[in-house]
Design an enzyme around this catalytic site. Structure first.
Site, PDB file in Angstrom:
ATOM      1  N   GLY A 193       1.902  -2.341  18.802  1.00 23.66           N
ATOM      2  CA  GLY A 193       1.322  -2.119  17.485  1.00 23.66           C
ATOM      3  C   GLY A 193       1.908  -3.091  16.478  1.00 23.66           C
ATOM      4  N   GLY A 196       5.217  -3.392   9.223  1.00 24.41           N
ATOM      5  CA  GLY A 196       4.960  -4.064   7.958  1.00 24.41           C
ATOM      6  C   GLY A 196       5.317  -5.539   7.968  1.00 24.41           C
ATOM      7  CG  ASP A 311       5.194   6.919   4.882  1.00 21.17           C
ATOM      8  OD1 ASP A 311       4.181   7.383   4.324  1.00 21.17           O
ATOM      9  OD2 ASP A 311       5.183   5.851   5.520  1.00 21.17           O
TER      10      ASP A 311
END
EC number: 2.7.11.16
Length: 576
Positions: A193, A196, A311
């Site tokens: 994946g 950031g 988050d």
């Protein structure tokens, strides 16, 4: 190209299975990579290591095992460690069996007629324990006796341990733990994946065969976005937290182009995938409750270190091979100083608490709000404040969060509805988890009545779902969008100060756990069969310095240091 994805997946699955050989993924040079130094090379380490009983003999896995080996040489100490093990078993025993377990402990270790009476125990305290056991076997019944036993072990026995060959062997393991970590420590596999600042890929430690996820933070991308503080904050918090419900940081190192975090590999995918792509959206209530309980334990561990997560959302909750969850992606976490509040409008739209949206001050309340939103989403199959695949402006979502109550269907039992309404309470002062009791308030809710949190925290409860070991729960290789090249940014010598703070090598507890779990500790931790001192622990047989290599030897010799040996002729293919 479909073929590329098939090959990448096949190679990763073979690595996860241990490569199919007897070495279980270890390099054929693994013993050479983990060769103990002579004890004379550990003298500087001996002088610098803090003499803390709790750290050396309890928290550090290899230290704990070696201290237990030392205790096994003396009967009175063996009784103490057996008692401590018995108490640990008592605390995770199911409620209906706990009294019988407590009675056995009292009889064996605390009775004058018992076979293993432990030393230094006040008789009045034993009498009090016996009375409380009759009244009801609470989980903390032996807490004071446990403290006194550790206090006893931390005195003369600990001092004797520090002068033993077992502590010398611990120093050898610590020496290995502190060796440099580079990209050659690992084999690299397919991309899993994106983060950031770069890709996340699977990797494997050559010396042990242990699989991890490697989160690569591109140096130029960090510099362009001024993300140094954020990257270092995530690394330092991961390093500090030791929880079975939060991803662990095992290594931090650098390459020419990237800073790398080597983290727990979670093969089961994230909760977003399982909520929306595995049949009907949402979970049966029992499955949602199990995940909510484990997330609650993870938040409790973070909050104990005064860390607020900020988050919490389905894509940040990952499943391991067995179906247990871990909280991941700690990029927005922050430390809350004792007695203070913080401010910051950060998080994901739809999961940010009203006080965050309003840019008010807070401590840990946003995490309990988000847990309520996540529990709602797991049961309902959609977020409480926005519908899937329906675009709503950010301003409207934030209005709903601040002003509108969530709606419930018949998929919610009365207990589930009760918890879901108390966690996302608009008023943080009235929110469950924020009334002074923290995680305890949430755990005591009737929805969790059937859960034994001690057993859950020890990993002893069976998850409601186990991922398929032959499945790859992530996008195809070519469907993971690649990062564009960063232009107009140059790395400078002054950046090295930041890189040195980041690239600190192995993290103690995860590294030691790796050595134990992969059986490297068991195979290498060998002493003389007849009680003799092994050569590498014998101060009388200090090795002579090897002769200096000539220029040609230095030029053509292969690098053979701990963990950096290359054994490419035996390796599986890496990422295509």
């Amino acid at each position: 190209m479909e073929l590329e994805n098939i090959v990448a997946n096949t190679v990763l699955l073979k690595a996860r299975e241990g490569g199919g050989g007897n070495r279980k993924g270890k390099s054929k040079k693994w013993r050479q990579m983990l060769q103990f130094p002579h004890i004379s090379q550990c003298e500087e380490l001996r002088l610098s290591l803090e003499r803390d009983y709790h750290s050396l003999c309890e928290r550090q896995p290899i230290g704990r095992l070696l201290f237990r080996e030392f205790c096994a040489t003396r009967p009175e100490l063996t009784r103490c460690t057996a008692f401590l093990d018995g108490v640990a078993e008592y605390e995770v025993t199911p409620d209906e069996k706990r009294k019988a377990c407590g009675c056995r402990l009292m009889q064996n270790f605390l009775s004058h007629t018992g076979p293993d009476l432990i030393p230094e125990v006040p008789r009045q305290l034993v009498s009090n324990c016996a009375q409380r056991l009759e009244q009801g076997p609470c989980k903390d019944l032996f807490q004071e006796l446990t403290r006194l036993t550790h206090e006893y072990l931390s005195m003369a026995p600990f001092a004797d341990y520090l002068d033993s060959i077992y502590f010398n062997r611990f120093l050898q393991w610590k020496w290995l733990e502190r060796q440099p970590v580079t990209k050659n420590t690992f084999r690299q596999y397919r991309v899993l994946g994106k983060g950031g600042f770069g890709e996340v890929c699977a990797c494997q430690v050559r010396a042990t065969g242990k699989m991890y996820a490697c989160k690569k933070l591109e140096k130029k991308r960090i510099k362009k976005r001024k993300g140094e503080a954020m990257a270092l904050n995530e690394k330092q918090i991961l390093e500090k937290v030791n929880s079975r419900f939060v991803v662990s940081l095992a290594y931090a190192y650098e390459t020419k182009d990237a800073l790398c975090l080597v983290l727990t590999l979670m093969n089961g995918g994230d909760l977003k995938f399982h909520i929306y792509h595995m049949g009907q959206a949402g979970f049966p209530e029992a499955r949602a409750v199990f995940y909510a309980a484990e997330i609650c334990c993870g938040l409790e561990d973070l909050h104990r270190e005064r860390i607020v997560y900020r988050d919490l959302k389905p894509e940040n909750i990952l499943l391991d091979d067995h179906g247990h969850i871990r909280i991941s992606d700690l990029g927005l976490t922050v430390h809350v100083p004792e007695g203070q509040t913080i401010k910051g409008r950060v998080g994901t739209v739809g999961y940010m608490a009203p006080e965050v949206v309003k840019n008010e001050r807070y401590t840990f309340s946003p995490d309990w709000w988000a847990l309520g939103c996540l529990l709602y989403e797991m049961i309902a199959g959609q977020s409480p404040f926005q519908q899937r695949k329906k675009k709503i402006k950010r301003e409207e979502v934030e209005r709903l969060v601040k002003e509108v109550a969530e709606e419930y269907t018949d998929r919610f039992s009365p207990q589930a509805r009760s918890l879901c309404s108390q966690l996302p309470n608009k008023d943080p002062a009235e929110r469950l988890g924020c009334r002074g009791g923290g995680a305890r308030e949430v755990k005591e809710h009737p929805l969790f009545k059937k859960l034994n949190f001690k057993r859950l925290g020890a990993g002893m409860l069976e998850p409601p779902f186990k991922p398929d070991p032959q499945a790859i729960y992530c996008k195809d290789v070519l469907d993971i969008e690649q990062f564009s090249t960063v232009k107009g940014v140059d790395l400078e010598p002054t950046d090295q100060d930041f890189y040195q703070k980041f690239a600190t090598g192995s993290v103690s507890i995860p590294w030691q756990n790796e050595m134990v779990e992969t059986e490297c500790f068991q195979e290498l931790n060998v002493f003389g069969l007849d009680g003799s001192v092994p050569p590498d622990l014998d101060w009388k047989g200090q090795p002579t310095a090897p002769p200096k290599k000539g220029l040609l030897q230095r030029l053509f010799s292969r690098q053979d240091c701990c963990g950096n040996c290359s054994d490419s002729e035996e390796e599986l293919p890496t990422r295509l």
